[in-house]
Scaffold this motif. Structure first.
Motif, PDB file in Angstrom:
ATOM      1  N   VAL A  58       0.842  -1.190  -0.264  1.00  0.00           N
ATOM      2  CA  VAL A  58      -0.111  -0.050  -0.026  1.00  0.00           C
ATOM      3  C   VAL A  58       0.977   1.165   0.190  1.00  0.00           C
ATOM      4  O   VAL A  58       1.723   1.494   0.717  1.00  0.00           O
ATOM      5  CB  VAL A  58      -0.879   0.134   1.225  1.00  0.00           C
ATOM      6  N   ALA A  59       0.789   1.986  -0.928  1.00  0.00           N
ATOM      7  CA  ALA A  59       1.552   3.411  -1.044  1.00  0.00           C
ATOM      8  C   ALA A  59       0.678   4.716  -0.744  1.00  0.00           C
ATOM      9  O   ALA A  59      -0.625   4.512  -1.202  1.00  0.00           O
ATOM     10  CB  ALA A  59       1.985   3.428  -2.561  1.00  0.00           C
ATOM     11  N   SER A  60       1.284   5.492  -0.232  1.00  0.00           N
ATOM     12  CA  SER A  60       0.409   6.788   0.359  1.00  0.00           C
ATOM     13  C   SER A  60       1.198   7.949   0.051  1.00  0.00           C
ATOM     14  O   SER A  60       2.436   7.744  -0.204  1.00  0.00           O
ATOM     15  CB  SER A  60      -0.002   6.665   1.659  1.00  0.00           C
ATOM     16  N   CYS A  61       0.810   9.152  -0.259  1.00  0.00           N
ATOM     17  CA  CYS A  61       1.375  10.380  -0.610  1.00  0.00           C
ATOM     18  C   CYS A  61       0.712  11.486   0.193  1.00  0.00           C
ATOM     19  O   CYS A  61      -0.403  11.455   0.421  1.00  0.00           O
ATOM     20  CB  CYS A  61       1.476  10.414  -1.898  1.00  0.00           C
ATOM     21  N   GLY A  62       1.665  12.493   0.407  1.00  0.00           N
ATOM     22  CA  GLY A  62       1.353  13.761   0.815  1.00  0.00           C
ATOM     23  C   GLY A  62       1.909  14.866  -0.081  1.00  0.00           C
ATOM     24  O   GLY A  62       1.985  14.567  -1.171  1.00  0.00           O
ATOM     25  N   ASP A  63       1.885  16.002   0.502  1.00  0.00           N
ATOM     26  CA  ASP A  63       2.286  17.176  -0.353  1.00  0.00           C
ATOM     27  C   ASP A  63       3.626  16.838  -1.042  1.00  0.00           C
ATOM     28  O   ASP A  63       3.909  17.063  -2.452  1.00  0.00           O
ATOM     29  CB  ASP A  63       2.442  18.583   0.343  1.00  0.00           C
ATOM     30  N   THR A  64       4.585  16.469  -0.295  1.00  0.00           N
ATOM     31  CA  THR A  64       5.886  16.476  -0.982  1.00  0.00           C
ATOM     32  C   THR A  64       6.606  14.964  -0.455  1.00  0.00           C
ATOM     33  O   THR A  64       7.719  14.668  -0.544  1.00  0.00           O
ATOM     34  CB  THR A  64       6.933  17.348  -0.067  1.00  0.00           C
ATOM     35  N   TRP A  65       5.859  13.905  -0.118  1.00  0.00           N
ATOM     36  CA  TRP A  65       6.338  12.621   0.172  1.00  0.00           C
ATOM     37  C   TRP A  65       5.574  11.504  -0.221  1.00  0.00           C
ATOM     38  O   TRP A  65       4.246  11.730  -0.534  1.00  0.00           O
ATOM     39  CB  TRP A  65       6.400  12.651   1.962  1.00  0.00           C
ATOM     40  N   ALA A  66       6.110  10.337  -0.460  1.00  0.00           N
ATOM     41  CA  ALA A  66       5.406   9.217  -0.525  1.00  0.00           C
ATOM     42  C   ALA A  66       6.125   7.972   0.371  1.00  0.00           C
ATOM     43  O   ALA A  66       7.139   8.037   0.459  1.00  0.00           O
ATOM     44  CB  ALA A  66       5.354   8.421  -2.092  1.00  0.00           C
ATOM     45  N   VAL A  67       5.254   7.077   0.743  1.00  0.00           N
ATOM     46  CA  VAL A  67       5.704   6.047   1.412  1.00  0.00           C
ATOM     47  C   VAL A  67       4.913   4.715   1.173  1.00  0.00           C
ATOM     48  O   VAL A  67       3.933   4.820   0.629  1.00  0.00           O
ATOM     49  CB  VAL A  67       5.690   6.290   3.002  1.00  0.00           C
ATOM     50  N   ALA A  68       5.754   3.478   1.373  1.00  0.00           N
ATOM     51  CA  ALA A  68       4.993   2.085   0.959  1.00  0.00           C
ATOM     52  C   ALA A  68       5.145   1.297   2.084  1.00  0.00           C
ATOM     53  O   ALA A  68       6.181   1.121   2.581  1.00  0.00           O
ATOM     54  CB  ALA A  68       5.379   1.493  -0.473  1.00  0.00           C
ATOM     55  N   VAL A  69       4.248   0.748   2.323  1.00  0.00           N
ATOM     56  CA  VAL A  69       4.046  -0.384   3.558  1.00  0.00           C
ATOM     57  C   VAL A  69       3.561  -1.817   3.032  1.00  0.00           C
ATOM     58  O   VAL A  69       2.774  -1.665   2.025  1.00  0.00           O
ATOM     59  CB  VAL A  69       3.357   0.036   4.826  1.00  0.00           C
ATOM     60  N   ASP A  70       4.167  -2.674   3.542  1.00  0.00           N
ATOM     61  CA  ASP A  70       3.790  -4.152   3.130  1.00  0.00           C
ATOM     62  C   ASP A  70       2.647  -4.466   4.090  1.00  0.00           C
ATOM     63  O   ASP A  70       2.251  -3.821   5.024  1.00  0.00           O
ATOM     64  CB  ASP A  70       4.627  -5.062   3.055  1.00  0.00           C
ATOM     65  N   ARG A  71       1.963  -5.717   3.682  1.00  0.00           N
ATOM     66  CA  ARG A  71       0.884  -6.183   4.769  1.00  0.00           C
ATOM     67  C   ARG A  71       1.197  -6.450   6.107  1.00  0.00           C
ATOM     68  O   ARG A  71       0.369  -6.590   7.169  1.00  0.00           O
ATOM     69  CB  ARG A  71       0.247  -7.370   4.164  1.00  0.00           C
ATOM     70  N   SER A  72       2.299  -6.553   6.499  1.00  0.00           N
ATOM     71  CA  SER A  72       2.854  -6.965   7.777  1.00  0.00           C
ATOM     72  C   SER A  72       2.877  -5.562   8.643  1.00  0.00           C
ATOM     73  O   SER A  72       3.278  -5.494   9.887  1.00  0.00           O
ATOM     74  CB  SER A  72       4.224  -7.534   7.879  1.00  0.00           C
ATOM     75  N   GLY A  73       2.989  -4.552   7.909  1.00  0.00           N
ATOM     76  CA  GLY A  73       3.020  -3.022   8.309  1.00  0.00           C
ATOM     77  C   GLY A  73       4.480  -2.444   8.441  1.00  0.00           C
ATOM     78  O   GLY A  73       4.693  -1.430   8.908  1.00  0.00           O
TER      79      GLY A  73
END
Length: 289
Positions: free
Chosen positions: A229-244
């Motif tokens: 699962v990837a998420s984004c904000g104004d100047t960032w992006a992060v990805a986490v797997d199903r384990s967190g």
């Protein structure tokens, strides 16, 4: 995806084409077959400007769009030919916010931000169904489940509707407002303003909790297999797997990011400008600016 300025962005499943709306109402088509050198491959315009787009899940070169004046349309976007308008219709009397496919890609739904929805058969041109799905609740996101249209409201409720039946019962997903949500082939992921998210199965049963961001995510995207699962904000992006586990975090050169999508091994993010930024799914490395 919510927040302003809104950008309609749709990534084709094979990751070779990406569409992004522009402030002037055009929908730019990008050739992303070489992710380090994306290039313009066409532009679409219909009605008073296109505000939403979605690729057909079964026919890769068909794209559904919705325009400000309520026009729904389907386009053929063959890689070796100019874009072609396949069919259009007066879908709604008001400005749409969402568009998508149901019934294996044979019907198209067009929906306003407060849930008024029409569904059309692309082959026959007939209206399959009309409904007010949210009763005035602001709709954060819309998707499909087989032959059903599914909505998630900003207040954390979900509802499914088969266009030839009455809307289903409301399901309470969360007691908190929802900031962003996304779907894979098997999961619905809904995140709150604190970055905490819950994963639900096809029957809206909670199956897992995840932290997808340290702050409010502007938008979410999920890999097709639901593992990332990837998420984004104004100047960032992060990805986490199903384990967190956080797989990667990156600071983006693009400012005011509002949209994110995943196709194949690529992530696309977009801000106020119609030109997308592409990231590697596994590392978050920026491939093109």
């Amino acid at each position: 995806m919510r927040t302003s300025p809104y950008r309609a962005m749709a990534f084709r499943r094979d990751a070779r084409r990406l569409t992004v709306s522009a402030p002037n109402g055009e929908l730019a088509v990008w050739d992303t077959s070489d992710p380090e050198r994306p290039r313009r491959a066409g532009r679409l315009r219909l009605g008073r400007g296109i505000v939403a787009a979605a690729w057909n899940p079964a026919v890769e070169d068909m794209l559904a769009t919705a325009s400000i004046d309520g026009t729904g349309a389907v386009w053929r976007l063959r890689d070796d030919r100019p874009p072609q308008l396949f069919v259009s219709w007066a879908a709604l009397p008001d400005r749409p916010r969402h568009v998508g496919w149901v019934a294996g890609g044979s019907w198209v739904y067009v929906m306003t931000g407060d849930g008024r929805t029409s569904v059309w058969d692309v082959g026959s041109g007939a209206c399959v169904g009309l409904a007010d799905l949210s009763g005035g609740r602001p709709v954060l996101a819309a998707h499909y489940r087989g032959d059903e249209v599914v909505i998630v409201t900003e207040s954390g409720w979900a509802r499914a509707w088969h266009p030839k039946r009455r809307p289903g019962e409301w399901v309470r997903l969360t007691g908190k407002p929802v900031s962003a949500c996304t779907w894979s082939s098997t999961l619905l992921v809904a995140a709150g303003v604190d970055g905490q998210a819950t994963c639900f199965d096809a029957d809206f049963r909670s199956v897992q909790a995840l932290r997808v961001a340290r702050e409010r995510p502007r938008a979410l995207a999920c890999s097709e297999d639901g593992r990332l699962v990837a998420s984004c904000g104004d100047t960032w992006a992060v990805a986490v797997d199903r384990s967190g586990t956080v797989r990667w975090e990156t600071t983006l050169n693009t400012m005011s990011v509002r949209s994110i999508d995943i196709a194949g091994d690529l992530i696309a993010v977009c801000g106020p400008q119609p030109r997308p930024t592409l990231l590697a799914l596994t590392t978050g490395a920026e491939l093109a600016v």
